[in-house]
Design an enzyme around this catalytic site. Structure first.
Site, short mmCIF file in Angstrom:
data_model
loop_
_atom_site.label_atom_id
_atom_site.label_comp_id
_atom_site.label_asym_id
_atom_site.label_seq_id
_atom_site.Cartn_x
_atom_site.Cartn_y
_atom_site.Cartn_z
N CYS A 120 33.12 17.27 6.36
CA CYS A 120 34.48 16.84 6.07
C CYS A 120 35.00 17.64 4.89
O CYS A 120 34.28 17.92 3.94
CB CYS A 120 34.61 15.37 5.75
N ARG A 180 33.89 22.90 7.35
CA ARG A 180 33.17 21.68 6.95
C ARG A 180 33.27 20.59 8.02
O ARG A 180 32.61 19.56 7.91
CB ARG A 180 33.75 21.14 5.64
N TRP A 225 34.42 15.68 10.15
CA TRP A 225 33.19 15.80 10.95
C TRP A 225 32.74 14.37 11.20
O TRP A 225 32.32 13.68 10.27
CB TRP A 225 32.14 16.60 10.19
N GLY A 236 31.71 11.49 3.23
CA GLY A 236 30.51 10.74 2.87
C GLY A 236 30.31 9.58 3.83
O GLY A 236 30.92 9.54 4.91
N LYS A 240 19.67 30.67 15.54
CA LYS A 240 20.98 31.35 15.59
C LYS A 240 21.51 31.33 17.01
O LYS A 240 22.67 31.05 17.25
CB LYS A 240 20.86 32.81 15.12
N GLU A 294 22.52 27.69 18.26
CA GLU A 294 23.65 27.00 17.63
C GLU A 294 25.00 27.64 17.94
O GLU A 294 26.00 26.94 17.97
CB GLU A 294 23.45 26.83 16.12
N LYS A 316 29.31 22.90 8.17
CA LYS A 316 28.61 23.83 7.29
C LYS A 316 27.72 23.12 6.29
O LYS A 316 26.62 23.57 6.00
CB LYS A 316 29.66 24.67 6.57
C1 F6R Z 1 22.07 27.14 10.48
C2 F6R Z 1 22.54 26.47 9.28
C3 F6R Z 1 21.88 25.20 8.89
C4 F6R Z 1 21.71 25.15 7.36
C5 F6R Z 1 21.18 23.78 6.93
C6 F6R Z 1 20.91 23.72 5.44
O1 F6R Z 1 22.74 28.33 10.70
O2 F6R Z 1 23.45 26.91 8.63
O3 F6R Z 1 20.67 25.02 9.53
O4 F6R Z 1 20.84 26.16 6.97
O5 F6R Z 1 22.10 22.80 7.28
O6 F6R Z 1 22.06 23.99 4.72
P1 F6R Z 1 22.00 24.41 3.19
O7 F6R Z 1 21.32 25.73 3.11
O8 F6R Z 1 23.42 24.47 2.73
O9 F6R Z 1 21.20 23.35 2.50
#
Ligand code: F6R
Length: 613
Positions: A2, A27, A79, A106, A490, A493, A608
Site C-alpha cells: 500500500c 507498493r 495491496w 498495515g 524471477k 513472479e 514491492k
Molecule cells: C522478488 C522480491 C521479493 C523480495 C522480498 C524481500 O523479486 O522482490 O522476494 O526480495 O519480499 O524484500 P526486501 O528485500 O525488501 O526485504
C-alpha cells in the site's frame, strides 16, 4: 505494501497526489483513491485497478475547476489484505457522514472487536476492510482536536499502521501516524508532503523527516509537529535525500525492471566505491562499527531475510564459510522468528532487506536484539526501519529499486556480502594475497556485468524459443544453487511460468520424474568447481528429452556441447559467479515475460515492500 501520499500547501493538491501515487504504484495496485478538501467539502474518488484508471475517473467525474481548488488531500494505492480489491474496499475510507477520510497501510489485528463495538454505537460500515474501523474510531474521538482524536483511537488499536487523516472540521491539517509501516514527511516551501516512500515526494523536496514507530504528527503547510501518542513533543532530525528524481524514472527503458537490470554496472560501482582498502587487502565497512578484534570474536553468522534477499543470504553462506571459516545459517525470517532461535552475544545476525521494511525480517531483527546477539542490517533504503533498528550495517547504495521483481538489489547484496566475507576473513585466516585477489575481483564486477548485458539480444532470442512453456527447472550446484533458486523466482513472479530451482544433485531424488520434452532445464554450468558433476546431471536431463539451456563460461566448448542452447558468461572466480549468472537469468525472465505480454513491473498479487506478516 500500500502506498500513501498526502499534500497540504499553496498548490493544487490533486496532480501532486496522482503523480505521487504513480510513483508508489509498485507498493500495490489493486485499487487507488484520493480525498480532496475543497471549501470545507470532502471529495472522495476511488477506483479499482491502477492509478491511470483513477486519474481517468477523476477527469470524468470531477470538473477541472473543482480539482484545481483543493490545496489539501490524501491518496492511496492498495495491496489488498482484508477484503477483495473492490471500490468499496478501496481507500480512503470515510466516516463522520463523509466529513473525515483516512488512508492506511498495515493491518489492524483487533478490527473485528472494534467493528462490533462501533456498530453497537451506530456506525455503519460499507467495506470489508480493517481500515474502515480506524476512520470511525477517529471520528468518534473527534471533539475538536484531530491530533488528539487520532492518538486516542490508536491507543485502542492492535496491529501495524501508517495512516493519514483529513477532516472538513480541521481545514489545513493532515494528521499522520506510524507503527510498523513507513511514513516520511517532506518539508517544502510553505507546503508539506507525506508519503510512505520518499520516491513519491522527492520531485518536490529533498528535506525529509522519517517518522518513527509511535509517532503521531499534525501536518500543516508550515511543517509537522510530532508527538508521542501520549502527547509528548518529540524531535526528529531532518534528513537530505541524496538521490535524483531521475533515479526513480524509467529513463527511456520500456520497464523499470529492464532499466534496473541495465543500471547494475553503475549501481554496483556505487556499492563498491570507497569500500576496498587495496593496501591492507580488506574491505572498509565502517557502518558495521565493529573493530577487527570484535569481528574476530564472532563465532557464527545467522542471516535472516525473505525472497530474493534470502537467496542472496544463501550465497552468503558459501562466502562466509569459504572465506572466513565462519559457520553461517541463512534462515527465512518468518521461520526464524517463530522457532525460538538459539543465538547469543557471540553471534552476528545479518538482516538483508532491500526495502528495510519487510515485516518478518524486522521481527527477526527485534528477536535477535532481544536475545543479545549482534545485529547488522544490510538494506538499500536509507533510513528504513531495519537499517535504523539494527543500529549497524552496510547500505547497498544501489539507488531506488522500483520494479517489483528485485534485480540490482540482489547483485548489490551479494557484492556487499562478499566484501563482508573479505573483511571477516582478513580478521581471521585469509592471507593478504587472497584478500588482494578478491579485491581485484570485486572491482571487476561492474565490467563483468557489462559483458553479460552485451548478451541481451542473444538471451532474448533464447527466451523466444521457450516463452511458451508452462514449467521450467533451474539447477545449480554449490554457490550457484541459490542463484538457481533466484532464477526460478524471477521467472515465476513475472512470467507466471511454474519454475523451481534445485540443487543439481537433488534432481534424481524425485523431481526428475517431471522431465520430458516440455520441461526445459536451465543449468548453471559456469566453469567453477562442480561443473563436471552438473554436466553429468545435464546428461540425465537430456536422456529424458528435457531441453537444456546451459549458462556457460565463454570458451568452454565442453559445456556448450552438452546442452541445447547456450548463454555465455565471462570467466569469473567462484565467488563472483553468482552475480554475473543472476544478471543473465534476470534478462531471460524479463524477455520471457515480455513475450508473454505480462505486466512486468507490477506482477499480479505482488507488492514491492511486504510490511505484513
Ligand atoms: C522478488 C522480491 C521479493 C523480495 C522480498 C524481500 O523479486 O522482490 O522476494 O526480495 O519480499 O524484500 P526486501 O528485500 O525488501 O526485504
Amino acid at each position: 505494501m500500500c502506498g500513501i501520499v498526502g499534500y497540504v500547501g499553496k498548490r493544487s493538491a490533486c496532480d501532486i497526489l496522482i503523480n505521487g501515487l504513480r510513483r508508489l504504484e509498485y507498493r500495490g495496485y489493486d485499487s487507488a483513491g484520493v480525498a480532496l478538501l475543497t471549501h470545507e467539502r470532502l471529495l472522495v474518488v476511488k477506483q479499482t485497478g491502477k492509478v491511470a484508471l483513477l486519474e481517468k475517473r477523476l477527469a470524468e467525474t470531477v470538473p477541472a475547476a473543482v480539482r484545481e481548488q483543493a490545496r489539501i488531500g490524501i491518496a492511496h494505492t492498495r495491496w489488498a489484505t482484508h477484503g477483495l480489491p473492490t471500490e468499496a474496499n478501496a481507500h480512503p475510507h470515510v466516516a463522520d457522514g463523509g466529513q473525515l477520510a483516512l488512508v492506511h497501510n498495515g493491518i489492524i489485528e483487533n478490527y473485528a472487536t472494534l467493528r462490533r463495538q462501533l456498530e453497537t454505537r451506530g456506525c455503519v460500515f460499507v467495506s470489508q476492510t480493517d481500515t474502515e474501523v480506524l476512520a470511525h474510531l477517529v471520528s468518534t474521538f473527534d471533539t475538536g482536536d484531530l491530533l488528539a482524536a487520532v492518538s486516542q483511537a490508536l491507543k485502542r488499536v492492535e496491529g501495524t499502521y501508517g495512516i493519514a487523516v483529513v477532516s472538513t472540521r480541521h481545514p489545513g491539517q493532515i494528521v499522520v501516524a506510524r507503527k510498523g509501516s513507513p511514513l516520511v514527511v517532506g518539508i517544502g516551501d510553505n507546503e508539506t508532503l507525506i508519503a510512505s516512500d520518499v520516491s513519491a515526494i522527492v520531485a518536490h523536496t529533498r528535506q525529509v523527516i522519517y517518522l518513527q514507530d509511535g509517532d503521531v504528527a499534525l501536518v500543516t503547510a508550515e511543517g509537522p509537529q510530532i508527538y508521542t501518542l501520549d502527547n509528548m513533543p518529540v524531535d526528529r532530525a531532518v534528513a537530505n535525500v541524496e538521490w535524483e528524481i531521475g533515479a526513480a524514472e524509467k529513463g527511456g527503458y520500456e520497464h523499470f525492471m529492464l532499466k534496473e537490470i541495465f543500471e547494475q554496472p553503475a549501481a554496483l560501482q556505487n556499492t563498491i566505491r570507497g569500500r576496498l582498502d587495496l593496501t591492507l587487502s580488506t574491505a572498509i565497512l565502517s557502518g558495521l562499527s565493529l573493530s577487527p578484534r570484535e569481528l574476530a570474536a564472532i563465532q557464527r553468522l545467522v542471516i535472516v531475510a525473505c525472497g530474493t534477499s534470502l537467496h542472496a543470504g544463501m550465497v552468503g553462506k558459501y562466502l562466509f564459510e569459504g572465506l572466513a571459516d565462519l559457520p553461517t545459517d541463512p534462515e527465512q525470517a518468518a521461520e526464524f522468528r517463530y522457532c525460538n532461535p538459539i543465538i547469543g552475544p557471540d553471534d552476528l545476525v545479518i538482516a538483508i532487506s532491500q526495502s528495510g521494511e519487510t515485516a518478518d525480517t524486522l521481527a527477526a531483527v527485534r528477536e535477535s536484539i532481544q536475545k543479545g546477539a549482534l545485529v547488522a542490517g544490510l538494506c538499500n533504503v536509507v533510513g528504513s526501519t531495519i537499517a535504523r533498528e539494527a543500529g549497524r550495517g552496510v547500505y547497498l547504495h544501489a539507488g531506488p529499486e522500483i520494479g517489483v521483481a528485485s534485480t540490482k538489489a540482489f547483485t548489490a547484496q551479494v557484492t556487499v556480502l562478499l566484501m563482508m566475507a573479505l573483511k571477516l576473513g582478513r580478521c581471521r585466516r585469509l592471507s593478504r594475497e587472497t584478500g588482494r585477489t578478491l579485491c581485484e575481483e570485486i572491482v571487476n564486477i561492474p565490467a563483468m556485468i557489462q559483458k553479460v548485458l552485451a548478451q541481451n539480444e542473444a538471451i532474448a532470442a533464447i527466451a523466444a524459443k521457450y516463452a511458451h512453456v508452462n514449467n521450467a527447472f533451474f539447477i545449480g550446484r554449490g554457490i550457484l544453487y541459490p542463484t538457481a533458486l533466484e532464477g526460478a523466482l524471477k521467472l515465476k513472479e513475472i512470467s507466471y511460468i511454474h519454475a523451481e530451482g534445485y540443487q543439481a544433485a537433488e534432481l534424481k531424488h524425485g523431481p526428475i520424474a517431471l522431465l520430458d520434452e516440455n520441461m526445459p532445464v536451465i543449468a548453471l554450468l559456469n566453469d567453477i568447481p562442480g561443473k563436471e558433476k552438473t554436466l553429468g546431471n545435464v546428461q540425465e536431463c537430456r536422456a529424458r528429452r528435457a531441453p537444456v539451456i546451459g549458462i556457460v563460461t565463454e570458451g568452454d566448448t565442453e559445456a556448450e556441447q552438452g546442452v541445447n542452447d547456450v548463454i555465455r558468461l565471462p570467466r569469473t572466480s567462484v565467488y563472483t559467479a553468482p552475480v554475473v549468472t543472476a544478471v543473465a537469468l534476470q534478462l531471460f525472465a524479463y524477455h520471457v515475460a515480455r513475450l508473454r505480454g505480462c505486466e512486468i513491473d507490477q506482477p499480479r498479487n505482488l507488492a514491492k515492500s511486504v510490511t505484513v506478516e
